[in-house]
Design a protein around this motif. Structure first.
Motif: not given
Length: 238
Positions: A74, A102, A105, A156, A158
């Protein structure tokens, strides 16, 4: 004198053990990475997301077994209104139960990079090669309405470590759930599996946030290692 020599020998043995540990860890990680292959599944760009938007965005996945956990990269761009601010997106796999960690974000202005954001168009060639049937066209958001000192950005990466994602195609649904003192400008997302492409990793290193935010893990590791060595040394020289 003999005690001092023994202390030096003990310190050298400790340093040697630490070096061997990190060498073995690096080798094991490299070996594991060689067994996996990089696969990009989708790309999305979402401009001017607002809290009342019903459209949202999606990152499609078609992960395979034995290729590691799928991931989504992201990149968020925003404009700070005043003071400090934060933004949260709901970004979770569709149709499966996930951990609370999860579900969202989050981005906080204090840890975001300041000024003109890095252009996401650096991935045009990579995505065109990996997703030739998607006709990817990377666009840039309109930043003219903001002063350069207002702009904030952060990347980011993830990982979504869920076995259900390896059994059938799925997607990560992305929706804006909260923003305060940050005006969302754009959210980019690239979904993939296997080793993260070098282009993306370099982008992450450059855009993870402030200098301390980017290197805090290394700083903490060095400080902990130095404290441990000092403690061993003091103990050995008693």
């Amino acid at each position: 004198m003999k005690t001092h020599k023994n202390s030096n020998g003990l310190l050298l043995n400790i340093l040697l053990c630490i070096s061997l540990f990190f060498s073995n860890l690096l080798i094991s990680q490299q070996t594991f990475a060689i067994e996996e292959t990089t696969q990009l599944f989708s790309y999305s760009q979402w401009f001017d997301p607002t809290s009342d938007s019903e459209d949202g965005s999606e990152a499609y996945l078609d992960a395979k077994r034995d290729n590691g956990a799928p991931w989504v990269f992201y990149y968020y761009i925003a404009a700070l209104e005043n003071g400090g601010g934060d933004t949260r997106f709901e970004a979770m796999p569709q149709g499966i139960f996930v951990n609370v960690a999860d579900v969202h974000i989050a981005f906080n202005s204090k840890s975001m990079a300041k000024g003109e954001p890095k252009k996401f168009s650096v991935f045009q060639t990579l995505l065109s090669q990996q997703l030739p049937d998607a006709h990817v066209l990377i666009e840039s958001p309109d930043l003219s309405r903001f002063a350069p000192e207002q702009l904030r950005s952060q990347s980011l990466l993830k990982f979504y470590n869920y076995g259900e994602l390896l059994r059938a195609p799925s997607s990560i649904g992305i929706n804006l759930t909260h923003t305060e003192n940050l005006t969302p400008v754009a959210l980019y997302a690239i979904a993939g599996q296997g080793p993260v492409p070098e282009e993306i990793q370099q982008f992450i290193d450059q855009t993870r946030g402030s200098w301390f935010q980017r290197y805090r893990h290394i700083i903490y590791s060095v400080l902990i290692a130095m404290a441990a060595l000092y403690g061993f040394y003091r103990y050995a020289t008693r």
